[in-house]
Enzyme design. Structure first.
Site, mmCIF file in Angstrom:
data_model
loop_
_atom_site.group_PDB
_atom_site.id
_atom_site.type_symbol
_atom_site.label_atom_id
_atom_site.label_comp_id
_atom_site.label_asym_id
_atom_site.label_seq_id
_atom_site.Cartn_x
_atom_site.Cartn_y
_atom_site.Cartn_z
ATOM 1 C CG LEU A 1 25.132 34.960 23.599
ATOM 2 C CD1 LEU A 1 26.175 34.743 22.516
ATOM 3 C CD2 LEU A 1 24.277 33.713 23.765
ATOM 4 C CB ALA A 2 25.477 35.892 30.568
ATOM 5 C CE1 TYR B 1 26.464 38.012 21.195
ATOM 6 C CE2 TYR B 1 27.983 39.815 20.766
ATOM 7 C CZ TYR B 1 27.400 38.626 20.382
ATOM 8 O OH TYR B 1 27.737 38.044 19.191
ATOM 9 N N GLY C 1 33.099 30.431 22.055
ATOM 10 C CA GLY C 1 32.676 31.531 21.200
ATOM 11 C C GLY C 1 31.178 31.786 21.242
ATOM 12 C CG ASN D 1 23.476 45.884 72.689
ATOM 13 O OD1 ASN D 1 24.597 46.310 72.970
ATOM 14 N ND2 ASN D 1 23.122 45.586 71.456
ATOM 15 C CE1 TYR D 2 26.943 39.077 72.236
ATOM 16 C CE2 TYR D 2 29.075 40.182 72.187
ATOM 17 C CZ TYR D 2 28.303 39.049 71.964
ATOM 18 O OH TYR D 2 28.881 37.917 71.481
ATOM 19 C CB ALA E 1 24.517 62.831 85.074
ATOM 20 C CG ASP F 1 29.365 42.437 26.767
ATOM 21 O OD1 ASP F 1 28.424 42.484 25.947
ATOM 22 O OD2 ASP F 1 30.554 42.256 26.421
ATOM 23 N NE ARG G 1 37.940 41.828 25.680
ATOM 24 C CZ ARG G 1 37.101 41.902 24.648
ATOM 25 N NH1 ARG G 1 37.261 42.838 23.728
ATOM 26 N NH2 ARG G 1 36.085 41.068 24.542
HETATM 27 C C1 UD1 Z 1 31.314 40.595 20.266
HETATM 28 C C2 UD1 Z 1 31.123 40.426 18.749
HETATM 29 C C3 UD1 Z 1 31.555 41.687 18.051
HETATM 30 C C4 UD1 Z 1 30.737 42.843 18.581
HETATM 31 C C5 UD1 Z 1 30.823 42.943 20.105
HETATM 32 C C6 UD1 Z 1 29.785 43.929 20.600
HETATM 33 C C7 UD1 Z 1 31.487 38.053 18.247
HETATM 34 C C8 UD1 Z 1 32.409 37.038 17.716
HETATM 35 N N1 UD1 Z 1 31.911 39.305 18.285
HETATM 36 O O1 UD1 Z 1 32.687 40.772 20.513
HETATM 37 O O2 UD1 Z 1 31.362 41.585 16.664
HETATM 38 O O3 UD1 Z 1 31.188 44.044 17.980
HETATM 39 O O4 UD1 Z 1 30.530 41.690 20.717
HETATM 40 O O5 UD1 Z 1 29.904 44.164 21.971
HETATM 41 O O6 UD1 Z 1 30.377 37.708 18.643
HETATM 42 N N2 UD1 Z 1 29.973 34.710 25.497
HETATM 43 C C9 UD1 Z 1 29.449 33.478 25.828
HETATM 44 N N3 UD1 Z 1 30.098 32.359 25.432
HETATM 45 C C10 UD1 Z 1 31.246 32.394 24.706
HETATM 46 C C11 UD1 Z 1 31.777 33.657 24.360
HETATM 47 C C12 UD1 Z 1 31.107 34.795 24.771
HETATM 48 O O7 UD1 Z 1 28.406 33.400 26.489
HETATM 49 O O8 UD1 Z 1 31.778 31.324 24.389
HETATM 50 C C13 UD1 Z 1 29.260 35.927 25.949
HETATM 51 C C14 UD1 Z 1 30.109 36.788 26.860
HETATM 52 O O9 UD1 Z 1 29.917 36.420 28.206
HETATM 53 C C15 UD1 Z 1 29.610 38.179 26.562
HETATM 54 C C16 UD1 Z 1 29.085 38.104 25.143
HETATM 55 O O10 UD1 Z 1 28.966 36.730 24.832
HETATM 56 O O11 UD1 Z 1 28.544 38.559 27.418
HETATM 57 C C17 UD1 Z 1 30.028 38.771 24.150
HETATM 58 O O12 UD1 Z 1 31.321 38.222 24.262
HETATM 59 P P1 UD1 Z 1 32.620 39.114 24.192
HETATM 60 O O13 UD1 Z 1 33.791 38.235 24.402
HETATM 61 O O14 UD1 Z 1 32.481 40.297 25.051
HETATM 62 O O15 UD1 Z 1 32.582 39.544 22.646
HETATM 63 P P2 UD1 Z 1 33.329 40.767 21.987
HETATM 64 O O16 UD1 Z 1 34.748 40.418 21.798
HETATM 65 O O17 UD1 Z 1 33.009 42.007 22.671
HETATM 66 CA CA CA Z 2 31.842 42.484 24.528
#
Ligand code: UD1
Ligand code: CA
Length: 480
Positions: A12-13, A110, A87, A396-397, A433, A112, A19
């Site tokens: 998921l990215a 995830y 989400g 050179n230029y 020189a 991240d 933040r």
């Molecule tokens: C999430 C978890 C949390 C966990 C934490 C660990 C949920 C609801 N919560 O929270 O329980 O402790 O990760 O790091 O899953 N993303 C999407 N699409 C979306 C939302 C998010 O692709 O609609 C991706 C974000 O880009 C990210 C990852 O999902 O790479 C996690 O999202 P993030 O918002 O960082 O979740 P946390 O609040 O950290």
């Molecule tokens: Ca996160």
């Protein structure tokens, strides 16, 4: 099971990463010299074929796609577009078409969490294949669990639900067991129940974490695996966490190099990208930065404050303080610096020397040749055993084109000479020189291109006399 046909991976990215307070999507930020998404995707590629890896993209989707596709071994990765980020559960929901038939099991990661290692994932997958659960998820304990989803268990120790920080009761907030966001689902069971996710939470999002409770309520197996190294599971949400993660990657790299026989003084001050290679008995001084695909041979010395990017250094090379090199090549026994700059396309051959305040660009400096002080060599080919005097400049230029300068072997360029390209200095020639050389100099010739000096005998005394007279007249005028 190095490439598991029964396994697909969803990463998921799609989120922006609010933040981070950045215009750049979170997964495009770098730690250890690589974007977060590259770290996670390359770990996934150790488990299954790239065709079964799906990255969910949304914010800056094109840029994320490009970064992944360009990374080694990841060109076959698939993408799912999540136009609106509702989400982590929603991210999987929008991928239903592609994910449903992809494989028997689906590992969700995830984007991240870049430090996550292959061994940890294999442990999770092994346990999952043994316990026949609908989902097996990793958990870990953190002294400071703030921001993470908490693992809520019943009296028997069975997982009941995952509660997000924002929704925690005060007593749930005390729970130190957290959800790092690493799950392996039975694909069919996940999609049979994913429509049961609701948005009845403070963020009004579809939480993937709620799948644990959903599957449990459906009477399906929900298992956990405790990961002793919580550290590896940390996610990045803020710049401070990014910096801490970057430091972790740097520390690991420096440790690995030292174990392989490289001396690094004050390793905590050095910044070394993960792909960098360094041979044994090379000594790296404090505050050295080595980026990209830089390769350094053995028995070299890299003194403090030098930065090298995508540069290849052979054995027995000395780089003195404060040099800057990019996309260049340095052969064995050469010495560079202090304060030298090698711009892309520079090649310093065996035993050659580039000294202080010398800049090279697309230039080959031949074997044993020296440019020791205050020189610019651009678009130049310098043969072997050439001496380039202090202050030599290749012009050179011409404002439109970049032109070539050729300096053939064994020649000698006197100090403060300008070589107006295109121009060739023949083999063994000398340049006087202070010359401005606009025409080719034949082999063995002396090229002089400067005004002829004239000495005016007694000039100083004559001038003094004249000035004295003027001064006296002015004085007389004032006294009148
Ligand atoms: C999430 C978890 C949390 C966990 C934490 C660990 C949920 C609801 N919560 O929270 O329980 O402790 O990760 O790091 O899953 N993303 C999407 N699409 C979306 C939302 C998010 O692709 O609609 C991706 C974000 O880009 C990210 C990852 O999902 O790479 C996690 O999202 P993030 O918002 O960082 O979740 P946390 O609040 O950290
Ligand atoms: Ca996160």
């Amino acid at each position: 099971m190095s490439q598991d046909r029964d396994l697909a991976v969803a990463i998921l990215a799609a989120g922006l990463g609010t933040r981070m307070k950045s215009k750049l999507a979170k997964v495009l930020h770098q730690a250890g010299g690589r974007t977060l998404i590259e770290h996670v995707a390359s770990t996934a590629a150790k488990l299954t074929a790239p065709e079964r890896i799906f990255v969910v993209v949304g914010h800056q989707a094109d840029a994320v796609r490009d970064v992944v596709r360009a990374a080694p071994g990841l060109s076959g990765v698939q993408f799912i577009h999540q136009t609106e980020q509702l989400g982590t559960g929603h991210a999987i929901l929008v991928g239903r078409q592609q994910l449903q038939g992809a494989a028997k099991s689906l590992l969700v990661l995830y984007g991240d969490g870049p430090l996550l290692g292959e061994a940890t994932l294999r442990g999770l997958l092994d346990q999952h294949s043994q316990n026949q659960a609908a989902v097996t998820l990793l958990t870990a304990k953190l002294e400071n669990p703030f921001g993470y989803g908490r693992i809520v268990r019943d009296a028997q120790g069975k997982l009941v639900e995952i509660v997000e920080e924002k929704a925690c009761t005060p007593s749930q907030r005390e729970i130190k067991e957290i959800n790092p966001g690493i799950y392996v689902f039975e694909t069919a069971k996940l999609f049979a129940h994913i429509d049961e996710l609701k948005t009845d939470n403070p963020a009004k999002e579809y939480y993937l974490t709620d799948m644990a409770a959903v599957l449990r309520r459906a009477g399906l197996g929900v298992e956990t695996r405790f990961a002793p190294d919580a550290h590896e599971l940390l996610g990045i949400n803020t710049r401070a966490e990014l910096a801490a993660m970057d430091r972790e990657f740097r520390d690991r790299k420096a440790q690995a190099l030292m174990l392989a026989g490289v001396t690094i003084y004050r390793p905590e001050t050095c910044v070394i990208d993960s792909a960098v290679e360094i041979g044994p008995d090379t000594v790296i001084g404090p505050s050295v930065a080595l980026y990209g695909n830089t390769r350094i041979g053995s028995n070299c010395v890299i003194k403090p404050f030098s930065t090298l990017r995508d540069t290849a250094i052979a054995d027995n090379v000395t780089v003195l303080e404060s040099c800057w090199m990019e996309k260049s090549r340095v052969e064995s026994g050469a010495s560079i610096g202090p304060y030298s700059r090698l711009r892309p396309g520079s090649e310093v051959c065996e035993g050659a020397h580039v000294g202080n305040f010398v800049e090279l660009k697309k230039t080959r400096l031949g074997r044993g040749s020296k440019a020791s002080h205050l020189t610019y060599l651009g678009d130049a080919t310098v043969g072997d055993d050439v001496n380039i005097g202090a202050g030599t400049i290749t012009c050179n230029y011409d404002g439109v084109n970049k032109n070539q300068t050729v300096i053939e072997p064994h020649s000698f360029v006197g100090t403060n000479s300008s070589l107006v390209a295109p121009v060739t200095v023949g083999e063994g020639a000398y340049i006087a020189a202070g010359s401005v050389i606009t025409q080719d100099v034949p082999a063995g010739a002396l090229g002089i291109g400067r005004g002829v000096q004239e000495n005016k005998e007694g000039w100083v005394a004559r001038r003094r006399e004249k000035n004295e007279g003027k001064r006296q007249k002015a004085k007389d005028k004032r006294q009148k």
